[in-house]
Scaffold this motif. Structure first.
Motif, PDB file in Angstrom:
ATOM      1  N   ALA A  34       1.104  -1.430   0.479  1.00  0.00           N
ATOM      2  CA  ALA A  34      -0.014   0.193  -0.225  1.00  0.00           C
ATOM      3  C   ALA A  34       1.051   1.118   0.362  1.00  0.00           C
ATOM      4  N   ARG A  35       0.542   2.449  -0.915  1.00  0.00           N
ATOM      5  CA  ARG A  35       1.376   3.534  -0.698  1.00  0.00           C
ATOM      6  C   ARG A  35       0.524   4.797  -0.059  1.00  0.00           C
ATOM      7  N   GLY A  36      -0.422   4.629   0.430  1.00  0.00           N
ATOM      8  CA  GLY A  36      -0.958   5.879   1.179  1.00  0.00           C
ATOM      9  C   GLY A  36      -3.123   5.054   0.963  1.00  0.00           C
ATOM     10  N   ARG A  45       1.510 -12.053   7.517  1.00  0.00           N
ATOM     11  CA  ARG A  45       2.754 -10.598   6.656  1.00  0.00           C
ATOM     12  C   ARG A  45       1.216  -9.329   6.138  1.00  0.00           C
ATOM     13  N   ALA A  46       0.643  -9.265   7.271  1.00  0.00           N
ATOM     14  CA  ALA A  46       0.022  -7.767   6.773  1.00  0.00           C
ATOM     15  C   ALA A  46       1.190  -6.494   7.556  1.00  0.00           C
ATOM     16  N   GLY A  47       0.412  -5.720   6.383  1.00  0.00           N
ATOM     17  CA  GLY A  47       1.647  -4.762   6.153  1.00  0.00           C
ATOM     18  C   GLY A  47       2.600  -5.052   5.084  1.00  0.00           C
ATOM     19  N   ILE A  48       2.942  -6.264   4.751  1.00  0.00           N
ATOM     20  CA  ILE A  48       4.290  -6.428   4.062  1.00  0.00           C
ATOM     21  C   ILE A  48       4.624  -5.133   2.948  1.00  0.00           C
ATOM     22  N   HIS A  49       5.498  -4.587   2.673  1.00  0.00           N
ATOM     23  CA  HIS A  49       6.002  -4.065   1.704  1.00  0.00           C
ATOM     24  C   HIS A  49       5.302  -2.910   2.062  1.00  0.00           C
ATOM     25  N   MET A  50       4.579  -2.163   3.040  1.00  0.00           N
ATOM     26  CA  MET A  50       4.197  -0.573   3.029  1.00  0.00           C
ATOM     27  C   MET A  50       5.030   0.140   2.539  1.00  0.00           C
ATOM     28  N   LYS A  51       4.129   0.887   2.500  1.00  0.00           N
ATOM     29  CA  LYS A  51       5.887   1.831   1.446  1.00  0.00           C
ATOM     30  C   LYS A  51       4.743   3.606   1.569  1.00  0.00           C
ATOM     31  N   GLU A  52       5.892   4.699   1.678  1.00  0.00           N
ATOM     32  CA  GLU A  52       5.585   5.712   2.172  1.00  0.00           C
ATOM     33  C   GLU A  52       5.640   6.963   0.561  1.00  0.00           C
ATOM     34  N   GLY A  86       5.877  11.224  -0.589  1.00  0.00           N
ATOM     35  CA  GLY A  86       5.693  12.125   0.043  1.00  0.00           C
ATOM     36  C   GLY A  86       4.877  12.370   0.767  1.00  0.00           C
ATOM     37  N   ASP A  87       2.932  12.569   0.907  1.00  0.00           N
ATOM     38  CA  ASP A  87       3.285  12.923   1.707  1.00  0.00           C
ATOM     39  C   ASP A  87       1.505  11.910   1.634  1.00  0.00           C
ATOM     40  N   LYS A  88       1.867  10.756   1.024  1.00  0.00           N
ATOM     41  CA  LYS A  88       1.108  10.073   0.863  1.00  0.00           C
ATOM     42  C   LYS A  88       1.928   8.519   2.249  1.00  0.00           C
ATOM     43  N   LYS A  89       1.064   8.284   3.465  1.00  0.00           N
ATOM     44  CA  LYS A  89       1.697   7.613   4.533  1.00  0.00           C
ATOM     45  C   LYS A  89       0.406   6.475   4.267  1.00  0.00           C
ATOM     46  N   PRO A  90       0.680   5.186   4.164  1.00  0.00           N
ATOM     47  CA  PRO A  90      -0.590   4.511   4.320  1.00  0.00           C
ATOM     48  C   PRO A  90      -0.947   4.313   5.731  1.00  0.00           C
ATOM     49  N   VAL A  91      -2.053   3.299   6.640  1.00  0.00           N
ATOM     50  CA  VAL A  91      -1.795   3.484   7.413  1.00  0.00           C
ATOM     51  C   VAL A  91      -3.194   2.510   7.629  1.00  0.00           C
ATOM     52  N   PHE A 102       4.437 -12.758  10.511  1.00  0.00           N
ATOM     53  CA  PHE A 102       5.397 -12.020   9.811  1.00  0.00           C
ATOM     54  C   PHE A 102       5.049 -10.415   9.702  1.00  0.00           C
ATOM     55  N   PHE A 103       3.999 -10.095  10.477  1.00  0.00           N
ATOM     56  CA  PHE A 103       3.725  -8.743  10.125  1.00  0.00           C
ATOM     57  C   PHE A 103       4.376  -7.608  10.706  1.00  0.00           C
ATOM     58  N   GLY A 104       4.011  -6.761   9.031  1.00  0.00           N
ATOM     59  CA  GLY A 104       4.687  -5.563   9.407  1.00  0.00           C
ATOM     60  C   GLY A 104       6.311  -6.065   8.359  1.00  0.00           C
ATOM     61  N   GLU A 105       6.539  -7.086   7.331  1.00  0.00           N
ATOM     62  CA  GLU A 105       7.482  -8.029   6.757  1.00  0.00           C
ATOM     63  C   GLU A 105       8.208  -7.201   5.567  1.00  0.00           C
ATOM     64  N   TYR A 106       9.003  -6.276   5.977  1.00  0.00           N
ATOM     65  CA  TYR A 106       9.446  -5.956   4.482  1.00  0.00           C
ATOM     66  C   TYR A 106       8.799  -4.145   4.495  1.00  0.00           C
ATOM     67  N   MET A 107       8.426  -3.771   5.782  1.00  0.00           N
ATOM     68  CA  MET A 107       7.936  -2.189   5.782  1.00  0.00           C
ATOM     69  C   MET A 107       9.283  -1.365   5.561  1.00  0.00           C
ATOM     70  N   ALA A 108       8.650  -0.340   4.475  1.00  0.00           N
ATOM     71  CA  ALA A 108       9.345   0.436   4.469  1.00  0.00           C
ATOM     72  C   ALA A 108       8.698   1.914   3.941  1.00  0.00           C
ATOM     73  N   GLY A 109       7.448   2.137   4.160  1.00  0.00           N
ATOM     74  CA  GLY A 109       6.771   2.981   5.473  1.00  0.00           C
ATOM     75  C   GLY A 109       5.514   2.927   5.936  1.00  0.00           C
ATOM     76  N   GLY A 110       4.751   4.083   6.097  1.00  0.00           N
ATOM     77  CA  GLY A 110       3.241   3.503   6.731  1.00  0.00           C
ATOM     78  C   GLY A 110       3.666   3.229   8.220  1.00  0.00           C
ATOM     79  N   ILE A 111       2.023   3.485   8.727  1.00  0.00           N
ATOM     80  CA  ILE A 111       1.815   3.414  10.426  1.00  0.00           C
ATOM     81  C   ILE A 111       0.907   2.040   9.842  1.00  0.00           C
ATOM     82  N   VAL A 112       1.073   0.588  10.736  1.00  0.00           N
ATOM     83  CA  VAL A 112       0.434   0.172  11.131  1.00  0.00           C
ATOM     84  C   VAL A 112       0.188  -0.229  12.744  1.00  0.00           C
ATOM     85  N   ILE A 113      -1.220  -0.082  13.362  1.00  0.00           N
ATOM     86  CA  ILE A 113      -0.859  -0.642  14.953  1.00  0.00           C
ATOM     87  C   ILE A 113      -2.092  -1.817  14.631  1.00  0.00           C
TER      88      ILE A 113
END
Length: 257
Positions: free
Chosen positions: A114-116, A128-135, A137-142, A152-163
């Motif tokens: 996800a990019r936003g 693998r929830a949130g895998i490869h999330m990225k952000e 500029g002003d786009k930040k996925p949540v 593997f929760f948040g695996e390879y995350m490159a950006g964003g917010i996971v709660i």
């Protein structure tokens, strides 16, 4: 296919009965009515049709009654999708903006790349929830999850917010996921409750929350609570921890010299 158009207050709402429709026919009809300017759509009797909402790029509201199939909202850019039931794998795959709200649980790789946009899930999610999330500029996925997650929760995350809220955990019970944040090199993971060190990937560290972190939680936990009828203040009373990436390029030395 049966459908009915009616007026609710000042908004035109289109109902589509998905019984017996293939995913191609359902998505073709959905794109057609969106292109014609329909702003509110209800899909009834959905039973596993894939790719619902894929590549939609207008601020349309779609309510789904049933269980959509894989890749719900993939590449989506603007719509709001509400699922009155469970979602399967790949929900929000590479979505760019918009919102997905799931009144149930979701399967594996939710939020993949996800990019936003924002995804809210009332109950548990799979692997693998949130895998490869990225952000960018002003786009930040949540991604906000009310229950727990698998490995593997948040695996390879490159950006964003996971709660991850763990609202279904008993007093003193830990999250069960292992390899949390493996390969993580951006973004942030917030966990309500606690985990043991052996559950974490080697690429992540744990820190106490700062002032701006509480602001993030107040905003997005507040939105989660409004969607599902929870008390945000009660949720936020409990302890949260923050997971962050220790390195920006954890595997860079494996691929470049």
């Amino acid at each position: 296919m049966s459908e009915k158009v009616y007026v609710e207050k000042t908004n035109k709402v289109l109902k589509i009965d998905a019984s017996g429709l293939s995913f191609r026919d359902l998505n073709s009809r959905l794109r057609e009515v969106v292109s014609n300017g329909t702003q509110r759509i209800e899909l009834h009797n959905v039973y596993g049709q894939r790719y619902i909402g894929t590549s939609l790029n207008k601020p349309v509201e779609v309510e789904i009654f049933g269980i959509p199939g894989n890749d719900l909202g993939a590449f989506m850019d603007g719509p709001r999708i509400t699922v009155h039931g469970n979602a399967q794998d790949g929900c929000g795959n590479t979505m760019n903006s918009g919102e997905i709200v799931v009144h149930g649980r979701a399967g594996d790789i939710i939020g993949l790349s996800a990019r936003g946009g924002k995804i809210f899930v009332r109950d548990d999610v799979g692997y693998r929830a949130g895998i490869h999330m990225k952000e960018y500029g002003d786009k930040k996925p949540v991604l906000v999850i009310g229950g727990t997650a698998q490995d593997f929760f948040g695996e390879y995350m490159a950006g964003g917010i996971v709660i991850l809220l763990g609202l279904n955990l008993k007093e003193g019970e830990h999250h069960k996921a292992r390899f949390i944040g493996t390969g993580m090199h951006g973004g942030a993971i917030f966990l309500r409750g606690s985990v043991d060190d052996f559950q974490l990937g080697k690429e992540v560290g744990i820190v106490e929350l700062e002032g701006k972190d509480y602001q993030v939680l107040q905003r997005f936990v507040g939105e989660f609570a409004s969607h599902f009828g929870y008390d945000a203040a009660e949720i936020l009373k409990h302890k949260f921890i923050k997971l962050f990436p220790l390195w920006l390029r954890p595997y860079g030395r494996l691929y470049a010299y």
